[in-house]
Motif scaffolding. Sequence first.
Motif, PDB file in Angstrom:
ATOM      1  N   UNK A 176      -9.969 -26.019-123.627  1.00  0.00           N
ATOM      2  CA  UNK A 176     -11.406 -26.189-123.746  1.00  0.00           C
ATOM      3  C   UNK A 176     -11.973 -25.300-124.815  1.00  0.00           C
ATOM      4  N   UNK A 177     -12.890 -25.847-125.642  1.00  0.00           N
ATOM      5  CA  UNK A 177     -13.411 -25.147-126.798  1.00  0.00           C
ATOM      6  C   UNK A 177     -14.903 -24.910-126.668  1.00  0.00           C
ATOM      7  N   UNK A 178     -15.410 -24.022-127.500  1.00  0.00           N
ATOM      8  CA  UNK A 178     -16.850 -23.730-127.506  1.00  0.00           C
ATOM      9  C   UNK A 178     -17.653 -24.900-128.039  1.00  0.00           C
ATOM     10  N   UNK A 179     -17.037 -25.794-128.764  1.00  0.00           N
ATOM     11  CA  UNK A 179     -17.727 -26.963-129.305  1.00  0.00           C
ATOM     12  C   UNK A 179     -17.921 -28.063-128.281  1.00  0.00           C
ATOM     13  N   UNK A 180     -17.369 -27.908-127.079  1.00  0.00           N
ATOM     14  CA  UNK A 180     -17.473 -28.926-126.058  1.00  0.00           C
ATOM     15  C   UNK A 180     -16.307 -29.893-126.058  1.00  0.00           C
ATOM     16  N   UNK A 181     -15.344 -29.711-126.933  1.00  0.00           N
ATOM     17  CA  UNK A 181     -14.177 -30.587-126.986  1.00  0.00           C
ATOM     18  C   UNK A 181     -13.094 -30.090-126.035  1.00  0.00           C
ATOM     19  N   UNK A 182     -12.309 -31.049-125.539  1.00  0.00           N
ATOM     20  CA  UNK A 182     -11.161 -30.754-124.679  1.00  0.00           C
ATOM     21  C   UNK A 182      -9.945 -31.443-125.291  1.00  0.00           C
ATOM     22  N   UNK A 183      -8.905 -30.661-125.560  1.00  0.00           N
ATOM     23  CA  UNK A 183      -7.663 -31.190-126.107  1.00  0.00           C
ATOM     24  C   UNK A 183      -6.562 -31.074-125.065  1.00  0.00           C
ATOM     25  N   UNK A 184      -5.817 -32.160-124.875  1.00  0.00           N
ATOM     26  CA  UNK A 184      -4.593 -32.121-124.079  1.00  0.00           C
ATOM     27  C   UNK A 184      -3.445 -32.067-125.058  1.00  0.00           C
ATOM     28  N   UNK A 185      -2.820 -30.897-125.132  1.00  0.00           N
ATOM     29  CA  UNK A 185      -1.859 -30.604-126.192  1.00  0.00           C
ATOM     30  C   UNK A 185      -0.491 -30.326-125.595  1.00  0.00           C
ATOM     31  N   UNK A 186       0.537 -30.904-126.200  1.00  0.00           N
ATOM     32  CA  UNK A 186       1.932 -30.648-125.824  1.00  0.00           C
ATOM     33  C   UNK A 186       2.407 -29.462-126.639  1.00  0.00           C
ATOM     34  N   UNK A 187       2.587 -28.308-125.964  1.00  0.00           N
ATOM     35  CA  UNK A 187       2.948 -27.087-126.694  1.00  0.00           C
ATOM     36  C   UNK A 187       4.426 -27.063-127.065  1.00  0.00           C
ATOM     37  N   UNK A 188       5.231 -27.956-126.466  1.00  0.00           N
ATOM     38  CA  UNK A 188       6.654 -27.988-126.818  1.00  0.00           C
ATOM     39  C   UNK A 188       6.860 -28.631-128.178  1.00  0.00           C
ATOM     40  N   UNK A 189       6.132 -29.731-128.438  1.00  0.00           N
ATOM     41  CA  UNK A 189       6.280 -30.446-129.713  1.00  0.00           C
ATOM     42  C   UNK A 189       5.076 -30.243-130.625  1.00  0.00           C
ATOM     43  N   UNK A 190       4.110 -29.369-130.199  1.00  0.00           N
ATOM     44  CA  UNK A 190       2.898 -29.117-130.984  1.00  0.00           C
ATOM     45  C   UNK A 190       2.219 -30.436-131.352  1.00  0.00           C
ATOM     46  N   UNK A 191       1.904 -31.199-130.317  1.00  0.00           N
ATOM     47  CA  UNK A 191       1.331 -32.527-130.530  1.00  0.00           C
ATOM     48  C   UNK A 191       0.136 -32.703-129.593  1.00  0.00           C
ATOM     49  N   UNK A 192      -0.985 -33.156-130.134  1.00  0.00           N
ATOM     50  CA  UNK A 192      -2.182 -33.421-129.341  1.00  0.00           C
ATOM     51  C   UNK A 192      -2.103 -34.818-128.761  1.00  0.00           C
TER      52      UNK A 192
END
Length: 876
Positions: A188-204
């Motif tokens: 969750x970001x201050x801009x109001x956006x939410x990213x579901x990110x795969x940290x293993x492959x660095x992929x959103x």
Amino acid sequence: MTSIIITSTPITSSIMTPITLNNIINNNINNMLVNKLGQIAVSNALPESISCLAADRMLVFASYGNILTAFARNKEVVHTYKGHEAEIHLVQPFGDHVISIDANNVIIIWDVKTEEEYLQLSFDKSNFTVSAIMHPSTYLNKILLGSQQGSLQLWNVKTNKLLFSFPGWESGVTVLQQAPALDVVAIGLTSGKIFLHNIKFDETLMTFQQDWGPITSISFRTDGHPIMAAGSPVGHIGLWDLEEKKLMNQMRDAHATAIAGLTFVHGEPLLVTNGADNAIRVWIFDGPGGQGRLLRFRLGHSAPPTFIRHHGQDGKQILSAGQDGTLHSFSTVHDRLSKSLGHGSINKAKAKKMGLRCLSLRLPPIVSFASELARQNEWDGIIACHQNYLTCTTWNYVRTTMGAHKLKPPGLKNSTALGIHATAVALTSCGNFALVGLSRGEVDMYNIQSGIHRGHYGKERAHEGSVRGVVVDGINQMTITAGSDKLIKFWKFKTKELIQTITLSAPPTGILLHRESGMLAVALDDFGLNVLDIETRRIVRKFSGHNGKINDMTFSPDGRWLLTASMDCTVKVWDLPSGCLIDCFLLDSAVVSLSMSPTGDFLSTAHVDDLGIYLWSNKSLFSMISLRPLPANYEPAVVMLPGMTDEVEDEDTTADLEEGQDDVMEYESPEQLGERLVTLSLLPESRWKNLLNLDVIKRRNKPKEPPKLPKSAPFFIPTLPGLVPRFAVNGQEEAAPSKIVNLGVLEQKSAFYIQLEKAFESQNYNIPIGTIKEMGPSAVDIELRNLAPEGGGSVEVMQSFLKMIGSMLDTRRDFDLAQAYLALFLKLHLRFIASEPKLLEEISSLSGRLDESWLHLQSLFNQSLCVLNYMKSALL
């Protein structure tokens, strides 16, 4: 939690002992049962407000300032971690370790058990300011850090190596949350956006956008529905469908302020949320469309309370009005019994449609209210006046809502332009009439059932200045008003005619009536106190001692104590019968309102800029308290509010209490109260009351049949003779009694007889008196019979017994025993005494002393009866 307080001088100990009202004190660590939303444990208090909170399966970690603590069993601090130089704002449990991050961007990893520092990391604030931390599932020894610059870093804390750095999304990270899927993290970001990110492959994987500001918290459902909930600073919650990648629903106005945290209960369709509005709510998702329904909640004031009063005769409910415009009822027994009566609104129906954000329809905060139980099941039983507002509102305690009527004087249309507002309210004890005092001096009467105006006091107005207080006596015969024109006026309740006017030395701040005793307390603007008797309409007590405005007053249930709170941060207890100050304690913050429970066991207080309502127990109910007046130069010690001291300070306070108790003079009853008073023996009445009737009692208790022999034992074990059956051990039987008679058996002199003989020579009868006091009625009868020569006694011993009775009368001790023993002695030996000159002389001397004692007692009895009859006639 209970704290003990003691004053600074050994003259007296404080009457009130503080206890925290746990349902609204928000700096304790409370575990909640979700199914009932009730507290299951309350921790010991920390010295400062808790800034960060986290928990694992064994401990609860809480930080205040630059110190991190660990609570065990949800109560006591077992570990303390010191090493930060700035305030801690993030805490993350990590197996056998715990991670804390302070405002200086320093990360310290602590060993939980040893409290030693395992690792320390420092980051440059200009490049990477840590704002979020998370431990990804199945990632051994690894933590994920988010920054205000938007970048992420994955660290191995065991090897102290940076494994990977994520460039980020050009917006500060506020929340990191593990998704149900492995390797997937919600950001969750201050801009109001939410990213579901795969940290293993660095992929959103997917991106969502909320229009309500920064993301404050994120949680995922784990009961089979792919739903993600996100909180916002405006109190709304967004529900996102992860399969269709769109906004599924919105929960607007879930809280009145920012969502501080939200969590889905594992495996259940329940969402627990909390916010800065001092509320915790549980939502259930059981309806169509995935909309959350409010299941249960607990909440307190979101702004400090301004006015509190006990409601009911059991003292278990406290009505509280706060600066947030709400009226609450808090239970002192269990928080599940607490309830909210809601906000005051100009148009209740319209405000309900527009929701919590309709601030334009809200009424100002309640500054004063009055409540009665008499007819609350039939119509509204609470009336309240609002800050700088003319219209008074009614409230229904049973339905826990705002009432049906708004009380406003007829003919006042443009009251805002004139600056007229309600300043004081009162309800009659029957619950039918409400009285409202205005700032222009009017006092109006309303029927609270219908809301109809029933007239006003005075030709045009009751006072020339603002009305500072309105009260009605318990039988609706008299109305008393106080105004800023320095006048106290007494009115007939029904005809509204003026009875009498009393001029005060200064304008009154407020008035309070104790209906049972008829005592009216008046607080003045010059910080003084006057107490009036409404029957005689005279000032009976005057008190001075406060150095600031008196904010509130309350009476004890019996009307003996008047408790006052002032802006000088003191609470004082005045004893009305003696007219003295008997207790005083100093607080860190001033008390704005206080109320004594109808049962007299608790005092509740509300303080400046404090959300909590505090309870103080009446220590005089369960311990010996000296209520002697305090000296004129008494300076009270500062008392910490309950819930604001740590465990060590509690131990020190307890030690101070023990020392203070030693200083208080404890009364021990002496054996003899005084030279002119007599003292009873305190022996049971069965030991002396029936001495004259022993022969009658023995005849009544005589068995009707002779005793029967016990049956022989059904086995061949030899027994020993005696009243109690006993078996012979090892074949040894009791030896046959000897036929030689012991001459000691024929000795007639008992121990009491011998002691009387010795006392006749020494004239000290303490030993025989102690011996006869230990005997039962039958033994006393036998001893007195044996004093005569025909029973083996002598005239000298009988004379010695009479001298013993004389010594008991002279010392005025054991008065009841002396009368009983002498009566039995005369009953047994009256004829013999008449034939012996020595005994007659002793009896004559003893008779004079008896008459003197009885005449003295009779005069005391008559004096007490006269005083009692006078007091009864005065009350009638």
